[in-house]
Design a protein around this motif. Sequence first.
Motif, short mmCIF file in Angstrom:
data_model
loop_
_atom_site.label_atom_id
_atom_site.label_comp_id
_atom_site.label_asym_id
_atom_site.label_seq_id
_atom_site.Cartn_x
_atom_site.Cartn_y
_atom_site.Cartn_z
N ALA A 170 -6.36 -15.03 -2.44
CA ALA A 170 -6.80 -15.14 -3.84
C ALA A 170 -6.79 -16.59 -4.28
CB ALA A 170 -5.89 -14.32 -4.75
N ALA A 171 -7.71 -16.91 -5.22
CA ALA A 171 -7.79 -18.23 -5.83
C ALA A 171 -8.08 -18.06 -7.32
CB ALA A 171 -8.87 -19.07 -5.16
N THR A 172 -7.63 -19.02 -8.12
CA THR A 172 -7.75 -18.91 -9.58
C THR A 172 -8.30 -20.20 -10.18
OG1 THR A 172 -6.51 -18.40 -11.61
CG2 THR A 172 -5.36 -19.69 -9.94
N ASP A 173 -8.85 -20.10 -11.40
CA ASP A 173 -9.30 -21.32 -12.09
C ASP A 173 -8.35 -21.73 -13.22
OD1 ASP A 173 -9.84 -19.34 -13.94
OD2 ASP A 173 -11.97 -19.84 -14.20
N LYS A 174 -7.26 -20.92 -13.43
CA LYS A 174 -6.22 -21.27 -14.41
C LYS A 174 -4.89 -20.82 -13.82
CE LYS A 174 -8.60 -20.36 -18.83
NZ LYS A 174 -8.61 -19.39 -19.95
N PRO A 175 -3.77 -21.43 -14.21
CA PRO A 175 -2.48 -20.93 -13.72
C PRO A 175 -2.31 -19.45 -14.10
CG PRO A 175 -2.21 -23.07 -14.77
CD PRO A 175 -3.61 -22.63 -15.06
N THR A 176 -1.90 -18.64 -13.13
CA THR A 176 -1.72 -17.21 -13.35
C THR A 176 -0.60 -16.72 -12.43
OG1 THR A 176 -2.90 -15.09 -13.56
CG2 THR A 176 -3.46 -16.45 -11.63
N VAL A 177 -0.34 -15.43 -12.46
CA VAL A 177 0.63 -14.84 -11.52
C VAL A 177 -0.09 -13.81 -10.66
CG1 VAL A 177 2.68 -15.24 -12.95
CG2 VAL A 177 1.43 -13.08 -13.20
N VAL A 178 0.29 -13.76 -9.37
CA VAL A 178 -0.34 -12.84 -8.42
C VAL A 178 0.74 -12.25 -7.52
CG1 VAL A 178 -2.14 -12.55 -6.67
CG2 VAL A 178 -2.34 -14.39 -8.34
N ASN A 179 0.65 -10.93 -7.29
CA ASN A 179 1.58 -10.25 -6.39
C ASN A 179 0.86 -8.99 -5.89
OD1 ASN A 179 4.03 -9.84 -5.05
ND2 ASN A 179 4.91 -8.67 -6.73
N LEU A 180 0.15 -9.13 -4.76
CA LEU A 180 -0.68 -8.03 -4.26
C LEU A 180 0.05 -7.23 -3.20
CD1 LEU A 180 -4.04 -10.01 -3.86
CD2 LEU A 180 -3.29 -8.65 -5.82
N THR A 181 -0.21 -5.93 -3.17
CA THR A 181 0.39 -5.07 -2.15
C THR A 181 -0.48 -3.84 -1.95
OG1 THR A 181 2.46 -4.03 -1.43
CG2 THR A 181 1.85 -3.68 -3.71
N ASN A 182 -0.19 -3.10 -0.90
CA ASN A 182 -0.80 -1.78 -0.71
C ASN A 182 0.28 -0.72 -0.95
OD1 ASN A 182 -1.38 0.76 1.08
ND2 ASN A 182 -3.35 -0.19 0.69
N HIS A 183 -0.14 0.38 -1.57
CA HIS A 183 0.82 1.41 -2.02
C HIS A 183 0.65 2.72 -1.25
CE1 HIS A 183 3.39 3.62 -4.81
NE2 HIS A 183 3.58 2.52 -5.55
N ALA A 184 0.43 2.63 0.08
CA ALA A 184 0.32 3.85 0.89
C ALA A 184 1.64 4.61 0.92
CB ALA A 184 -0.10 3.49 2.31
N TYR A 185 1.54 5.94 0.88
CA TYR A 185 2.69 6.82 1.09
C TYR A 185 2.61 7.32 2.54
CZ TYR A 185 3.37 7.55 -4.03
OH TYR A 185 3.59 7.41 -5.39
N PHE A 186 3.56 6.95 3.35
CA PHE A 186 3.58 7.38 4.75
C PHE A 186 4.36 8.68 4.90
CE2 PHE A 186 2.87 2.80 5.08
CZ PHE A 186 1.82 2.77 5.98
N ASN A 187 3.88 9.52 5.82
CA ASN A 187 4.62 10.71 6.23
C ASN A 187 4.27 10.93 7.71
OD1 ASN A 187 5.36 13.39 6.93
ND2 ASN A 187 5.50 13.91 4.77
N LEU A 188 5.19 10.53 8.59
CA LEU A 188 4.89 10.50 10.02
C LEU A 188 5.04 11.87 10.69
CD1 LEU A 188 6.41 7.07 11.15
CD2 LEU A 188 4.38 7.57 9.81
N SER A 189 5.40 12.90 9.90
CA SER A 189 5.54 14.25 10.47
C SER A 189 4.19 14.93 10.65
CB SER A 189 6.42 15.10 9.55
OG SER A 189 5.71 15.50 8.39
N GLY A 190 3.12 14.28 10.18
CA GLY A 190 1.83 14.97 10.18
C GLY A 190 1.75 15.96 9.04
N MET A 191 2.44 15.65 7.95
CA MET A 191 2.44 16.44 6.70
C MET A 191 3.13 17.79 6.87
SD MET A 191 0.92 14.32 4.72
CE MET A 191 0.59 12.74 5.46
N LYS A 192 4.11 17.87 7.79
CA LYS A 192 4.79 19.14 8.01
C LYS A 192 6.02 19.32 7.11
CE LYS A 192 3.18 19.58 12.78
NZ LYS A 192 2.37 18.36 12.82
N HIS A 193 6.62 18.21 6.69
CA HIS A 193 7.80 18.30 5.82
C HIS A 193 8.03 16.96 5.13
CE1 HIS A 193 9.71 16.14 9.10
NE2 HIS A 193 9.40 17.13 9.93
#
Length: 355
Positions: A170-193
């Motif tokens: 990311a790049a900006t033209d004014k001072p700002t705040v940035v904090n990017l992430t991905n919000h995946a919910y993992f379930n390695l059981s294959g959705m069994k429990h």
Amino acid sequence: MDPKPGIEQEVFGKLPDGREAQLFTLRNAAGMEVKITNYGAYIVSWTAPDKAGKQEAITLGVPTFADYLKGTPSFGPVIGRFGNRIAGSKFTIDGKEYALASNNGKNHIHGGRVGFDKKLWTATPVDGNEPAVKLHYTSPDGEEGYPGTLDVDVTYTLQKDNALRIDYKAATDKPTVVNLTNHAYFNLSGMKHDVLNHVLMIKADKILPTDQTQIPTGDVLPVAGTPFDFLKPTAIGTRINDTTNTQIRYGSGYDHCWVFTDKSNKLKLGATVYEPESGRFMEMYTTEPGVQVYTANHLKGNLRSKEGVAFERRFGLCLETQHFPNSPNQPSFPTTVLRPGQTYQSTTVYKFSVK
């Protein structure tokens, strides 16, 4: 026959204003498949093999584009402009105060009411043995109260070694705040429990304790002797209901930022997750200083997968790599301020194998 690596594109659905959202299917030669949409930069679905070689879903997602338009509890989008919470929905840069939307009680969370998870990004597919989709969004000055026009690029690359690499810029033209992430919910059981049997290791010797509204107090506490010690692989369910611990009560389980022991901004192993029944093993590498671990404490079973599996409480595990919550109001935390001429860069990799 081995699957052919590459990328396919199709229409996912239409926004109310008539614009089309696209769905990109990335496949590698090992048969891993990740579906990404340019609406909200969501990971829509992701499959990984178990120890018998069976490909199954390992992230939570809803069945149709209409379901994504209705909104989800952040089932896999890019969160921005600022992942996590900002206290009192305001911050100050260079003596000037900026007011944000209050969408989490009196606080601001995940970029506001219409964050990056509800925007249509421009997508560029990249074909090949390690297919990728490059997503671009320009956030205008003042959007959700944030200063500066922010140009954001997020690239998802499905690697040959069954890893999904996410690069943020990311790049900006004014001072700002940035904090990017991905919000995946993992379930390695294959959705069994639920994920309570998932064995979690976090290479972090400290956490950020919070107040009752889950804003970090500014303290940094050692995990030793607490339910937050995952330095050795430990099943998530072992201490998640220890309500003698104030922090567990505040989060209704785990919903806290762990501070990595390795303070460098190089790509480093941050956590591992092992699901004993399926044999799936995930390694998470990141350049970020922390990870918000969330154990889906507020899912209620009212949302379902396309196969009809109800997403009950604690049915997912989020590992949101990021700078610390409320950093703009905590001078002692690593800064999230981005200034003109600087480039925000961050990388996180989720790699799968079996054991």
